[in-house]
Structures are given as C-alpha cells and as structure tokens.
Design a protein around this motif. Sequence first.
Motif, mmCIF file in Angstrom:
data_model
loop_
_atom_site.group_PDB
_atom_site.id
_atom_site.type_symbol
_atom_site.label_atom_id
_atom_site.label_comp_id
_atom_site.label_asym_id
_atom_site.label_seq_id
_atom_site.Cartn_x
_atom_site.Cartn_y
_atom_site.Cartn_z
ATOM 1 N N TYR A 27 0.650 -1.195 -0.074
ATOM 2 C CA TYR A 27 -0.184 -0.001 -0.043
ATOM 3 C C TYR A 27 0.905 1.111 -0.035
ATOM 4 N N ASN A 28 0.827 1.959 -1.030
ATOM 5 C CA ASN A 28 1.433 3.250 -1.321
ATOM 6 C C ASN A 28 0.651 4.502 -0.474
ATOM 7 N N THR A 29 1.029 4.954 0.714
ATOM 8 C CA THR A 29 0.180 5.937 1.499
ATOM 9 C C THR A 29 1.118 7.386 1.761
ATOM 10 N N VAL A 30 0.358 8.084 2.275
ATOM 11 C CA VAL A 30 1.003 9.375 2.747
ATOM 12 C C VAL A 30 0.733 9.602 4.243
ATOM 13 N N GLU A 31 0.434 8.400 5.011
ATOM 14 C CA GLU A 31 0.171 8.722 6.392
ATOM 15 C C GLU A 31 1.414 8.647 7.157
ATOM 16 N N PRO A 32 1.508 9.423 8.116
ATOM 17 C CA PRO A 32 2.598 9.710 9.332
ATOM 18 C C PRO A 32 2.689 8.371 10.004
ATOM 19 N N GLY A 33 4.025 7.948 10.107
ATOM 20 C CA GLY A 33 4.346 6.753 10.680
ATOM 21 C C GLY A 33 4.696 5.628 9.755
ATOM 22 N N THR A 34 4.407 5.864 8.481
ATOM 23 C CA THR A 34 5.005 5.003 7.663
ATOM 24 C C THR A 34 6.498 5.204 7.276
ATOM 25 N N PRO A 35 6.946 4.155 6.636
ATOM 26 C CA PRO A 35 6.593 2.859 6.302
ATOM 27 C C PRO A 35 6.737 1.856 7.415
ATOM 28 N N PHE A 36 5.766 1.069 7.561
ATOM 29 C CA PHE A 36 5.751 -0.127 8.439
ATOM 30 C C PHE A 36 4.823 -1.221 7.949
ATOM 31 N N SER A 37 5.029 -2.618 8.601
ATOM 32 C CA SER A 37 4.792 -3.761 8.231
ATOM 33 C C SER A 37 3.850 -4.497 9.233
ATOM 34 N N PHE A 38 2.875 -5.191 8.888
ATOM 35 C CA PHE A 38 2.208 -6.041 9.799
ATOM 36 C C PHE A 38 1.636 -7.375 9.156
ATOM 37 N N PHE A 39 2.231 -8.482 9.430
ATOM 38 C CA PHE A 39 2.046 -9.761 8.897
ATOM 39 C C PHE A 39 2.475 -9.357 7.296
ATOM 40 N N LYS A 40 1.633 -9.795 6.483
ATOM 41 C CA LYS A 40 1.992 -9.692 5.025
ATOM 42 C C LYS A 40 1.601 -8.348 4.338
ATOM 43 N N LEU A 41 1.380 -7.448 5.025
ATOM 44 C CA LEU A 41 1.157 -5.925 4.607
ATOM 45 C C LEU A 41 2.117 -4.917 4.821
ATOM 46 N N ILE A 42 2.397 -4.250 3.938
ATOM 47 C CA ILE A 42 3.354 -3.320 3.903
ATOM 48 C C ILE A 42 2.808 -1.737 3.471
ATOM 49 N N PHE A 43 2.932 -1.170 4.454
ATOM 50 C CA PHE A 43 2.415 0.465 4.331
ATOM 51 C C PHE A 43 3.594 1.331 3.884
ATOM 52 N N TRP A 44 3.691 1.859 2.780
ATOM 53 C CA TRP A 44 4.782 2.383 2.264
ATOM 54 C C TRP A 44 4.406 4.009 2.326
ATOM 55 N N ASN A 45 5.416 4.891 2.286
ATOM 56 C CA ASN A 45 5.250 6.343 2.200
ATOM 57 C C ASN A 45 5.633 6.727 0.730
ATOM 58 N N LYS A 46 4.723 7.557 0.146
ATOM 59 C CA LYS A 46 5.117 8.257 -1.037
ATOM 60 C C LYS A 46 6.376 8.859 -1.204
ATOM 61 N N LYS A 47 6.525 9.638 -0.265
ATOM 62 C CA LYS A 47 7.784 10.636 -0.118
ATOM 63 C C LYS A 47 9.055 10.023 -0.135
ATOM 64 N N ILE A 48 9.245 8.709 0.000
ATOM 65 C CA ILE A 48 10.511 7.680 0.000
ATOM 66 C C ILE A 48 10.445 7.170 -1.392
ATOM 67 N N ASP A 49 11.622 7.433 -2.322
ATOM 68 C CA ASP A 49 11.948 6.817 -3.438
ATOM 69 C C ASP A 49 12.173 5.413 -3.191
ATOM 70 N N ALA A 50 11.404 4.626 -3.881
ATOM 71 C CA ALA A 50 11.643 3.049 -3.678
ATOM 72 C C ALA A 50 12.949 2.783 -4.484
ATOM 73 N N SER A 51 13.172 3.486 -5.602
ATOM 74 C CA SER A 51 14.194 2.928 -6.785
ATOM 75 C C SER A 51 15.535 3.504 -6.080
ATOM 76 N N SER A 52 15.706 4.375 -4.980
ATOM 77 C CA SER A 52 17.007 4.942 -4.699
ATOM 78 C C SER A 52 17.545 3.974 -3.593
ATOM 79 N N ASN A 53 18.618 3.953 -3.446
ATOM 80 C CA ASN A 53 19.655 3.197 -2.533
ATOM 81 C C ASN A 53 18.868 2.914 -1.143
#
Length: 529
Positions: free
Chosen positions: A134-160
């Motif tokens: 899940y690509n979100t803009v919520e505060p406190g992300t990124p975090f995971s719960f079992f097989k769910l990953i909540f990502w933050n759109k501000k973080i570039d996934a392709s960067s190192n």
Amino acid sequence: MTPLLFVSKVFLCSGLLFTYYLVFLRNKKFHHYNRFYLVASIMLSVIIPFFSVPVTNHPTVYKAIDIISVNNFEKDVFAPIFSSANFFTTKQVLYAVYCCGSIIMLILLVSSIFYIRKLSGKYVREQIGDIAFYNTVEPGTPFSFFKLIFWNKKIDASSNEGQQIFRHEMFHVRQLHSADILFTQIISIIFWFNPFFHLIKKELKAIHEFLADEYAFSGNDRYSYAELLLLESMRSKRFLANPFFGNDIKRRIHMITKLNSRYGYGSRLMVLPLAVFLISLFVLKAQKQHVQKVNEVQLPKTGNIISVFTDTIPKVRKIDRDELKNVEVHDNKVVIKLQNGDSIVSYGINPNNNDLRNMQLKFEEMKKAQLDEMNEKMRNLRENKEREKMMEMEKLKDLKEHSDREMLEMKKRYVEDAVGSKDAGLENDRNMQSELAMKQNLLVMKQNLLREEQEKRINQLIEIQKVQAELRMKENQIMQELQQREAEQRIQSKEEQMEKMKQQLEERRKQEEDLREQIKRLKRSRSTQ
C-alpha cells in the motif's frame, strides 16, 4: 493454589528471567538467540507456576527446598489475605481493578487492528507475490504487519535508501515479527499489572529492529544506513506494527556500528543454573512424610478394613487392606508400611505381646493367600492358552488334510481327462495360451498408462515452470511499472516546481515594473516642483 500465589510466581519468574537478560544478554550481537529467549521467558513465566513436584525422600534436599521454594508459603501467607466479612471484599475489589485494566488494554489492541484495516481499505492495494503493498501518505509509515507493507510516497523506492528500507520491512514480514508482537500484546492484556512483561515486549521490538537493520545494510555501507536512520527518524503512534523510523534510534545506530564480538557463549550458558534455580524455587515442593504414633493396632477377623486406634488423636483411621505393604515387629515398636510410602509407627509396645505376633502371622498368611490366588490365576491363564493353542493346531491339521484331499481329487480328474481325450488337453493348452496372451496385453496396456501418466506429470512440471516464469515476468513488470510511476511522479513534481518558479518570476517582474513606474512618478513630481 490461590490466585495471589500464582500471580506472585509469574511476577518473580518473569523478573528473574528479565534480570538475567539485562545482565548477560542485552546489547549483545546474538539477536536470534535473544529473540528466542525473550519469547520463551514469557511462556515459561506463565507455564512454570502450574507445576508442583513434591520432594520427601532425602532430608538435606527437603530442608533446602523447604527454605527456597515459594510453594510452602501458600497456606501461611496467601490464604488469609482474601478473608473478609464485608460486602465488598478485597478479592472483589482486586478482580474489578484487574478486569478494568484488561478491558483498557484490549480496547487499545482492537483499535490498532482497526486502524490497520482502515488503512488497507483507504489506499489501493498492489500485490507483490504474496505481499500486499500500500502506497500511502500517512504519518508513521513505512511499517509492516504480517504480510501487509504500508509505504510512504515521499520515499523513493528506486533509490539506495528506499531499497534498504524495503529490505528492512521485507525481513519483518518473512520472519513473522508481527506474530511475536501480537503474542506479547495478548500476554500484556492478561498480565497488564506485570511490568516485566511490558519491558520484555519493548526489548523484543528492539531486537526485531536489530535483526531487520542487520539484514537491510548487509552488503552496503553500515555508516550510511546509520545516517539514514538519524536524519529520517520520526516517532510512530502505532504500537502493534513494525515501523521503520520509531524504535530507539540511538540503540539501533549503536548496534549497526558495533563489530561482532568473539565471546558470548559463557553468557548464554549461564541460563542453565538459572533454570535449576527456577525449578527449585517454583516447581519443587517440600512435603513431609505422614507418621503417626499408636499404642494399639487391631486386625479384625472379617472384612477388608484395618482400624488403627491412636493415643493422641481421639478418632479412628481406617485403612484398606490393599493399601498395606508390610507389617514389621521390632523390639519396642511396630511399623505398618503402606503402598503409598507412608508408615504408621507404634512405640512403647512389648515385643513379646502375643497379639502383635498373631497380627504379623495373620498378615503373612494373608499375603501367602494372595500369592496363592495369583499363582492359581496364572496357572488357569496358562492352561487356557495351551488349550487354545491345541485347538488351533487341530484346526490347522484338519485344514491341511482337507486341502490334500482336494489336491488328490484334482490330480485324478486331470489324469482321467488327459487319458480320456487328447483333444480336451489341446483345448486346455489353447485356453492357457489365450489367457497368457490376454495377460500380456493387459501388461502392455498398464505400461502404456504409466507412460501416459509420466508424460502428463512432465507436462505439468513444464507448465508449472512456465507459470513460475510468467510470475517472475509479472513481478519484473510490476517493479518496472512502480519505477515508471515514481519517475512520472518525480517529473510531475519537477514540472510543478518549474511552474511555481515561473509564476514567482512573473510576480517579481510585475513588482519591478511597478517599482519603475513609481520611480518615474516620483521623478516627474520632483521635476514639476
């Protein structure tokens, strides 16, 4: 066992186990062992108080356990605490406080689960293998719960940095760290009043982060990863999930930059004496042997009961004959031994007393009679078994004789048929050949079926490999689409910035033109003056 004794055992056991962790295991590099130890310490703290092993044999061990063990304080200390004659007793008040605390903790847990469920329904789900992204803009992300990953759109996934964070969350998912947190949270609901369980839960979360950090920066520069934690850290409000920027950043940076230590086996082996101490403290229970002094022991002539009349206790103890093990007559005492290990002793008795001798003789005769009965039963059983064997042997002989007779009759018939007509023999041979041909055809058919099944299995394996290749292609396409989306988002953000810059430049030009007109007006006004 009273509830207060059980609670005190859980409290002491968890305190000792956590103290051992603080002294010998905390801030060490063997994080997998520490994770197993903390989860096991919670389980042992809850399970150990249910066990109680009495110790009565060795006097030295009995005295040591009587001093150390907590089980012996049950009747003396914990029993009178709840006794009260008021309408609202102390026990009822404590139960009410306990229920209130458990309900509050349960509400917090349910609210956290509903928050995660709300996020999963609010944002678009992207499936990556067996993981929901899940690509979100919520505060406190990124975090995971079992097989769910909540990502933050501000973080570039392709960067190192984005790849390191993604590896961090993937490690949480693969190692089922959310199961540990959910287990500790349930234990905290039941034992919310125990501070050691809350401290163990906090340390377990920190160890999860240490393990995920170690996996995330493997093959990369650990110091750049530490800088990432330091610069991007922020607090997460959700206690049930595994946030990336939210768990004791100072300790995490210390563990990242700390080198592996060679020595650590001694601190782990110290758990063995701790286990022995916990068993002797909570499991073993000192129990005295029951010894009674009697002046008269009577054995009635009929019935299965022996009545023992005591001197100091004005009552009769009735013992079944099956409980008796032995009766011994000594110089000044009589010892009656029971099957459960207890003994009844009578002191100050004349050894020449005929009644006692008669009692011993009767007891011996009773034992002999029991042995004779057992022997007779065994003999009867053996005789019955032998009879059954003889009957079976006779049946087998009859069957053999019957089969031999049938074989002889079959041979006679075959010989008569062969002598009587050769044509019948030829027909039999032809029938036999046809039967053999049919059997061969059946074998060929079975072989063909087996080959077809093997070909089907091979085709299925090929299809499975194709499906796996297609899944890999889809995963690559999904990753490329994610990268393209992120690139488009970057381009859009850059275009928006350029438009904002153009607007600012136009505003500045307008301001400059206005200033120039004002300057011209001032000059004109001065020239007119």
